[in-house]
Design a protein around this motif. Structure first.
Motif, mmCIF file in Angstrom:
data_model
loop_
_atom_site.group_PDB
_atom_site.id
_atom_site.type_symbol
_atom_site.label_atom_id
_atom_site.label_comp_id
_atom_site.label_asym_id
_atom_site.label_seq_id
_atom_site.Cartn_x
_atom_site.Cartn_y
_atom_site.Cartn_z
ATOM 1 N N ARG A 1 1.070 -1.508 -0.006
ATOM 2 C CA ARG A 1 -0.333 -0.141 0.275
ATOM 3 C C ARG A 1 0.836 1.422 -0.060
ATOM 4 O O ARG A 1 0.344 2.110 -0.512
ATOM 5 C CB ARG A 1 -0.242 0.028 1.307
ATOM 6 C CG ARG A 1 -1.802 -1.115 1.082
ATOM 7 C CD ARG A 1 -2.828 -0.747 2.292
ATOM 8 N NE ARG A 1 -3.012 -0.654 3.398
ATOM 9 C CZ ARG A 1 -2.808 -2.219 4.425
ATOM 10 N NH1 ARG A 1 -3.172 -3.244 3.499
ATOM 11 N NH2 ARG A 1 -1.647 -2.111 5.347
ATOM 12 N N ILE A 2 1.900 1.267 0.608
ATOM 13 C CA ILE A 2 2.786 2.255 1.103
ATOM 14 C C ILE A 2 3.494 2.748 -0.721
ATOM 15 O O ILE A 2 3.265 3.440 -1.406
ATOM 16 C CB ILE A 2 4.331 2.084 1.737
ATOM 17 C CG1 ILE A 2 3.309 2.355 3.312
ATOM 18 C CG2 ILE A 2 5.115 3.372 1.534
ATOM 19 C CD1 ILE A 2 4.553 2.274 4.067
ATOM 20 N N ARG A 3 4.104 1.516 -1.454
ATOM 21 C CA ARG A 3 4.646 1.804 -2.525
ATOM 22 C C ARG A 3 3.095 2.395 -3.523
ATOM 23 O O ARG A 3 3.700 2.991 -4.362
ATOM 24 C CB ARG A 3 5.241 0.550 -2.646
ATOM 25 C CG ARG A 3 6.805 -0.370 -2.219
ATOM 26 C CD ARG A 3 7.129 -1.689 -2.854
ATOM 27 N NE ARG A 3 6.594 -2.394 -3.274
ATOM 28 C CZ ARG A 3 5.965 -3.528 -2.060
ATOM 29 N NH1 ARG A 3 7.615 -3.356 -1.367
ATOM 30 N NH2 ARG A 3 5.478 -4.602 -2.716
ATOM 31 N N ALA A 4 2.502 1.599 -3.370
ATOM 32 C CA ALA A 4 1.224 2.232 -4.354
ATOM 33 C C ALA A 4 0.795 3.232 -4.353
ATOM 34 O O ALA A 4 0.864 4.745 -4.867
ATOM 35 C CB ALA A 4 0.512 0.957 -4.371
ATOM 36 N N ASP A 5 0.835 4.157 -2.868
ATOM 37 C CA ASP A 5 0.700 5.472 -2.382
ATOM 38 C C ASP A 5 2.088 6.141 -2.982
ATOM 39 O O ASP A 5 1.870 7.976 -3.663
ATOM 40 C CB ASP A 5 0.402 5.783 -0.811
ATOM 41 C CG ASP A 5 -0.680 5.119 -0.107
ATOM 42 O OD1 ASP A 5 -1.745 5.199 -1.017
ATOM 43 O OD2 ASP A 5 -0.706 5.018 1.144
ATOM 44 N N ALA A 6 2.811 6.074 -2.969
ATOM 45 C CA ALA A 6 4.061 6.478 -3.524
ATOM 46 C C ALA A 6 4.017 6.849 -4.708
ATOM 47 O O ALA A 6 4.141 7.642 -4.997
ATOM 48 C CB ALA A 6 5.645 6.234 -3.214
ATOM 49 N N ALA A 7 4.189 5.775 -5.418
ATOM 50 C CA ALA A 7 3.237 5.663 -7.323
ATOM 51 C C ALA A 7 2.841 6.970 -7.528
ATOM 52 O O ALA A 7 2.328 7.541 -8.478
ATOM 53 C CB ALA A 7 2.937 4.409 -7.703
#
Length: 206
Positions: A11-17
């Motif tokens: 989720r963190i990676r998706a939010d960052a993207a």
């Protein structure tokens, strides 16, 4: 516990993207309107993120300029394949050349950045050429084989000619921020149509 941790990281990676994509899209719009020296706070606000978030991903302005430029080059070059798939060769060629004109016009201030002496921009001219030259060459080759364009056109020469034309047009006339409605851009399109007519002169189907 491991699955929960893994899910959180995803989720963190998706939010960052998503944040990065929002920043790049906002920067593209702001740069087109105000140039590459536009305030970072304006870009962050348009992206809906904090200034700190923007700086964590792009510590220097040059990092952001390079990222926006490469993203837009990729999108413009990819459109060559899409247009070739959906249109006759001659139509695909003329439509992509208009797309390329818009690319040049909406990169306000980029030329000065490329010649600023900042080493961060050193690789951009090669990136520009290595993506756009084969994209245009594929369209020229297809149009020539279909008898809709000459077969002796150098792709890079054409890119430079249209780039010069579009740059000049973007600096003249008009009182609107919309490049499509700008008087200078309309003049550029008229000149581009004449150039495209020239590409057809002396053509022959193989």
């Amino acid at each position: 516990m491991q699955e929960k941790t893994t899910g959180t990281k995803k989720r963190i990676r998706a939010d960052a993207a998503r944040n990065e994509d929002a920043v790049l899209e906002a920067a593209k719009t702001v740069f087109a309107k105000s140039g590459v020296d536009a305030p970072v706070r304006e870009i962050a606000k348009a992206a809906g993120v904090g200034v700190g978030t923007l700086y964590r991903r792009f510590p220097k302005r040059s990092d952001l300029v390079v990222a926006v430029f490469k993203r837009e080059v990729d999108a413009c070059a990819a459109d060559a394949k899409t247009l070739a798939k959906d249109n006759p060769p001659g139509v695909a060629l003329s439509q992509w050349l208009r797309r390329y004109c818009r690319f040049i016009v909406t990169k306000k201030g980029l030329a000065s950045s490329l010649h600023s002496g900042d080493p961060a921009f050193d690789a951009l001219p090669d990136y520009f050429r290595s993506n756009f030259e084969p994209a245009l060459q594929s369209l020229l080759t297809a149009a020539a084989k279909a008898g809709e364009a000459r077969s002796d056109i150098d792709a890079f020469d054409l890119l430079r000619a249209i780039g010069n034309l579009a740059s000049a047009g973007s600096q003249s006339g008009g009182d609107t921020d919309d490049p499509e409605q700008n008087e200078g851009m309309q003049h550029t399109y008229r000149m581009l149509d004449l150039m495209i007519d020239g590409l057809r002169f002396g053509r022959s189907a193989e």
